[in-house]
Motif scaffolding. Sequence first.
Motif, PDB file in Angstrom:
ATOM      1  N   VAL A 873       0.835  -1.197   0.000  1.00  0.00           N
ATOM      2  CA  VAL A 873       0.000   0.000   0.000  1.00  0.00           C
ATOM      3  C   VAL A 873       0.870   1.248   0.000  1.00  0.00           C
ATOM      4  CG1 VAL A 873      -1.744   1.294   1.291  1.00  0.00           C
ATOM      5  CG2 VAL A 873      -1.884  -1.206   1.140  1.00  0.00           C
ATOM      6  N   LYS A 896      -0.097  -2.275  -8.608  1.00  0.00           N
ATOM      7  CA  LYS A 896      -1.535  -2.021  -8.686  1.00  0.00           C
ATOM      8  C   LYS A 896      -2.156  -1.653  -7.345  1.00  0.00           C
ATOM      9  CE  LYS A 896      -1.429  -3.111 -13.051  1.00  0.00           C
ATOM     10  NZ  LYS A 896      -1.564  -2.086 -14.092  1.00  0.00           N
ATOM     11  N   GLY A 897      -1.568  -2.110  -6.225  1.00  0.00           N
ATOM     12  CA  GLY A 897      -2.155  -1.803  -4.923  1.00  0.00           C
ATOM     13  C   GLY A 897      -1.563  -0.578  -4.248  1.00  0.00           C
ATOM     14  N   LYS A 899      -0.832   2.933  -2.853  1.00  0.00           N
ATOM     15  CA  LYS A 899      -1.658   4.116  -2.616  1.00  0.00           C
ATOM     16  C   LYS A 899      -0.837   5.348  -2.273  1.00  0.00           C
ATOM     17  CE  LYS A 899      -5.806   1.637  -1.071  1.00  0.00           C
ATOM     18  NZ  LYS A 899      -6.828   1.492   0.020  1.00  0.00           N
ATOM     19  N   CYS A 919       0.215   3.140 -11.634  1.00  0.00           N
ATOM     20  CA  CYS A 919      -0.181   2.814 -10.250  1.00  0.00           C
ATOM     21  C   CYS A 919      -1.572   3.417 -10.057  1.00  0.00           C
ATOM     22  CB  CYS A 919       0.822   3.378  -9.251  1.00  0.00           C
ATOM     23  SG  CYS A 919       2.494   2.705  -9.452  1.00  0.00           S
ATOM     24  N   PRO A 920      -2.631   2.709 -10.441  1.00  0.00           N
ATOM     25  CA  PRO A 920      -3.966   3.312 -10.539  1.00  0.00           C
ATOM     26  C   PRO A 920      -4.560   3.743  -9.206  1.00  0.00           C
ATOM     27  CG  PRO A 920      -4.053   0.927 -10.894  1.00  0.00           C
ATOM     28  CD  PRO A 920      -2.611   1.293 -10.881  1.00  0.00           C
ATOM     29  N   LYS A 921      -4.051   3.198  -8.081  1.00  0.00           N
ATOM     30  CA  LYS A 921      -4.606   3.576  -6.773  1.00  0.00           C
ATOM     31  C   LYS A 921      -3.767   4.632  -6.066  1.00  0.00           C
ATOM     32  CE  LYS A 921      -6.879  -0.881  -5.953  1.00  0.00           C
ATOM     33  NZ  LYS A 921      -7.028  -2.014  -5.010  1.00  0.00           N
ATOM     34  N   CYS A 923      -2.529   7.908  -4.693  1.00  0.00           N
ATOM     35  CA  CYS A 923      -3.166   9.211  -4.514  1.00  0.00           C
ATOM     36  C   CYS A 923      -2.396  10.112  -3.552  1.00  0.00           C
ATOM     37  CB  CYS A 923      -4.613   9.053  -4.054  1.00  0.00           C
ATOM     38  SG  CYS A 923      -4.816   8.020  -2.595  1.00  0.00           S
ATOM     39  N   CYS A 942      -1.495   7.498 -13.472  1.00  0.00           N
ATOM     40  CA  CYS A 942      -1.882   7.526 -12.051  1.00  0.00           C
ATOM     41  C   CYS A 942      -3.065   8.483 -11.926  1.00  0.00           C
ATOM     42  CB  CYS A 942      -0.719   7.967 -11.167  1.00  0.00           C
ATOM     43  SG  CYS A 942       0.741   6.912 -11.295  1.00  0.00           S
ATOM     44  N   LEU A 944      -5.737   8.924  -9.999  1.00  0.00           N
ATOM     45  CA  LEU A 944      -6.169   9.521  -8.733  1.00  0.00           C
ATOM     46  C   LEU A 944      -5.219  10.618  -8.283  1.00  0.00           C
ATOM     47  CD1 LEU A 944      -7.334   6.365  -6.730  1.00  0.00           C
ATOM     48  CD2 LEU A 944      -8.699   7.952  -8.089  1.00  0.00           C
TER      49      LEU A 944
END
Length: 1030
Positions: A873, A896-897, A899, A919-921, A923, A942, A944
């Motif tokens: 994370v 992918k996970g 944050k 890294c789509p999550k 933020c 990215c 978010l």
Amino acid sequence: MAVVEAITSAILQPLFEKLASASFLKFASKKEKEIDSELKKWELRLLEIRAVLTDAEEKQITNQAVKLWLNNLRDLAYDVQDVLEEFENESWSQTYSYKRRKSKLGKNLVPTCFSAGIGKMGWSKLEGITSRLQEIVAEKDLLDLSEWSLSRFNERLSTTSLMEEKPRVYGRGKDKEVLVELLMRGGEAANGSPFSLEDSPSHAKVRHSSFTRHRYDISQRFEVFYEMKSLRTFLPLPIFSPPHNHLTSKVLHDLVPNLKRLAVLSLAGYCLVELPSSICALKHLRYLNLSCTEIEVLPESLCELAILKEKRGLSELSLEWIHNVNGFQSEAMELQLLNLLEPHQTLQKLSIMSYGGTTFPSWLGDHSFTNMVCLQLRGCHKVTSLPSLGQLPLLRDLSIKGMDKVTTVGAEFLGVGSSVKAFPSLEGLIIEDMLNWKQWSWSNGFNQEEVGEFPYLRELTIINCPMLAGKLPSHLPSVKKLSICNCPQLVALPEILPCLCELIVEGCNEAILNHMSLPSLTTLKVGSITGLDCLHSGFLQALVALQDLEIENCNDLMYLWQDGTDLHELASMKHLEIKKFEQLVSLAELEKFGDLEQLPSGLQFLGSLRNLKVDHCPKLVSFPGGLPYTLQRLEISRCDSLKSLPDGMVITMNGCKSSQCLLEELLISWCPSLKSIPRGMLPITLKSLAISWCKNLEYLHGGIVYDGGDRRELSRLEHLTIEGLPLLPFPAFEFPGSLKTLEIGYCTTQSLESLCDLSHLTELEISGCSMLESFPEMGLITPNLISLSIWKCENLRSLPDHMDCLVSLQELSVYHCHSLVSFSKGGLPPNLIELEIHYCENVTESMLDWGLYTLIFLKRLVIECTSPCTNMVSFPDDEGQLLPTSLTSLYILSLKGLKSISKGLKRLMSLEILMISDCPKLCFLPKKGFPATLGSLHIEFCPLLKKQCSRKNGRLNYLNEENGVSITQITSAVLLKQGVHVAIDRVPVEVEIHGSHSCPIACFTKDEVNGETVQYGGGEEMLPIAFEVV
């Protein structure tokens, strides 16, 4: 170099020339009497000063007051130059504005620009200079400096020189020599000496600066420059550098416009996309180098600095017009503009590109340009005739390209005069893309040999002139290299070519190769010749000095030479290359034609042949036994019907014992019918062997390596590639201990036991071995291994054990090993510098167990879609204990996970490059910012994080609920959305639109960014993409 010579030759002498110039006196016409009086005072004072300079130089060594006086004199002399140049700039600016208004308003416009005079401010500067000159003279008397006679002074100057050999630095004529000398001397930075970023003296009077560029030149490096109010030179080194370096935009937008005295500015080699309009503030700029940058459009304000005819020291000039796709260019206006851009006659190199006029101005080609050595005319599509260039006395290189309207080149090209030699110094001539050029009337009515055109021409190149017919100039006594490409109407080469060494003929008629005498020719390259069925006997036997012969893609060629051709005349040939012959029947003419089944004997007569390459001959079945024993390199590729190599080649070649063979390199690729290599052992002399993509190869007969005994120890094989051999039983042999590099790819092997005891191996690459499950239990006994790459071994479960013993290993790369569950018992190699791990999704070891923190030499780390990172994370850990502090480059890809980027990143105090992608999550960025050393930040895919970023005042701001983080030190910052690359360091933005691999990349610039949504698209294969500029 003596101070007296520096000040006199670089400063005082140009001042005397400028004071006497008519252009300056004309500008001050309203107060001509007053100006003339003031300038006479200057001249008298300067003469007085010059007379004592030699004495001052000797005394300044022991007398600090004299040294200070010389420094003040140098400062004053530069200020005088600046004042005079400001007046010249204003004069040209007013003249240019007047001509523009006149072109719009009519011929009766009153020329009031000169009546403006120099103004109160200008007059104040003149009086100030006069006052300071008087003070300098008064101080001279107080210092009791003795005068030298002018004749004695000039005698001394004539017997010395600034430098034996002058490096290529362009700028003000004499000032550049001073700069070179200062830069080579180095030393102190004060009092007008050169300065480097590593120095830290007082900077107020620094006049010349040079510094070694970094990959990322951040703003902190240049803080000291704000003190350099007298700076004249901004010179990153090396001057000529590829565009791999980045410069923070703060330097261009904030620092450079404030360096008002700057005369030399080099930005070459930086990845810049724009030049700010504030560049016009540099009124004294004489040299601007933007080569090897990504700048496509220059600001209009740059024209305010272009008083070219007055630039005596200008040595190179490139003029390029923006291509007018709408066709609205006025030919008359184009000609008028080019006339205004006439340079000084001391110019050495000139390039004119995409000029829109129909004729060139009369100054182009004028014999008064006595220093012109290089000239390029490109893309001037409306020009109907070439300018008269033949009378440029020192012109050495001439390139003419893309003049579609030119149909004839005649005597006007040679220049005026009947018996005057044309192009007396020309050595290189390139004529390219003249689509409608039909005739070269090379003589002006006189015998060419008597007139002597092109007497020193060394290289002639004519490319893509499809309409050119007739003959070329007949007498070219000095030409050594001749290239004729895509000129199908041309039927003859020059008749007299006594010095020709290299001939390249492509895309022409076969008649062009007939009836030539080429006694000096050593290299012949023939390609795509229409109607050529063979190289005729008479032509070949005239090539007595030929060493290199390359023939490619001649579709009508049935054989290379006629039956009975005496190849002893080609005894000097060292290199023979045969490529792309779909219909080739034989090297020699056969009595009965048919598909070529073997290369006939004849090659054995080529007693000097060292290199033979046969490529893309699909009907070739076999070789004869008669290859010359002198052969050192044999390459065979894309011969679909080839079934075997010659038997006996390895034991004996042409009757010689193996020990007498010279073969060192053997490459065989894409021969699907080949089933075996020779039955004997390959020569001991062999150093490199590559067998690739011969999908039906079944047997090696012990030929690659040796079955034991002394043969293994005697082997000289250093480089071995085995790739794409699915039927080869592997390993069925032992590798020789002499190997240094080994590549094994796409082979059916489950183990690599034969890799043991390769003590000389430095590089090992294993790829596409889908059946490979493990390495030898004892690990790799390769103590000198430097680089290890493992690709697409889908069943491999672990890296070799005992990798901690591989103390020489510096580079480790692992790609797409989906079954990999652990790295290595004992840990990773301790001296790694680069580590890349991609798409190893099933690794069960924790990152802490990888032991990355122990790799104290690690500089570059790439982690992409690899467990357990994919489930993390936050990365790295908050304490910063996970990664080594030695890292300079970190790439975080496809986690992918993920944050957040943790605060532990701040502990990487050597980090220069950070890339975060897919890294789509993600933020959150670190609240306390990034390491101060960070020079490049890339963030893409990215979504978010993008929502929390804004762009204000040329800075990227990261916003979250608690605080904002401003990234100010970064020189190359990018934030990417799907398919779009947006530079966010400073406007204008650069946009790269990435499509599939088959799509091109389109680049755009935008002058301002206001946060609005902008839509861009480019290329037929691209769809418009909407994105928000941040």
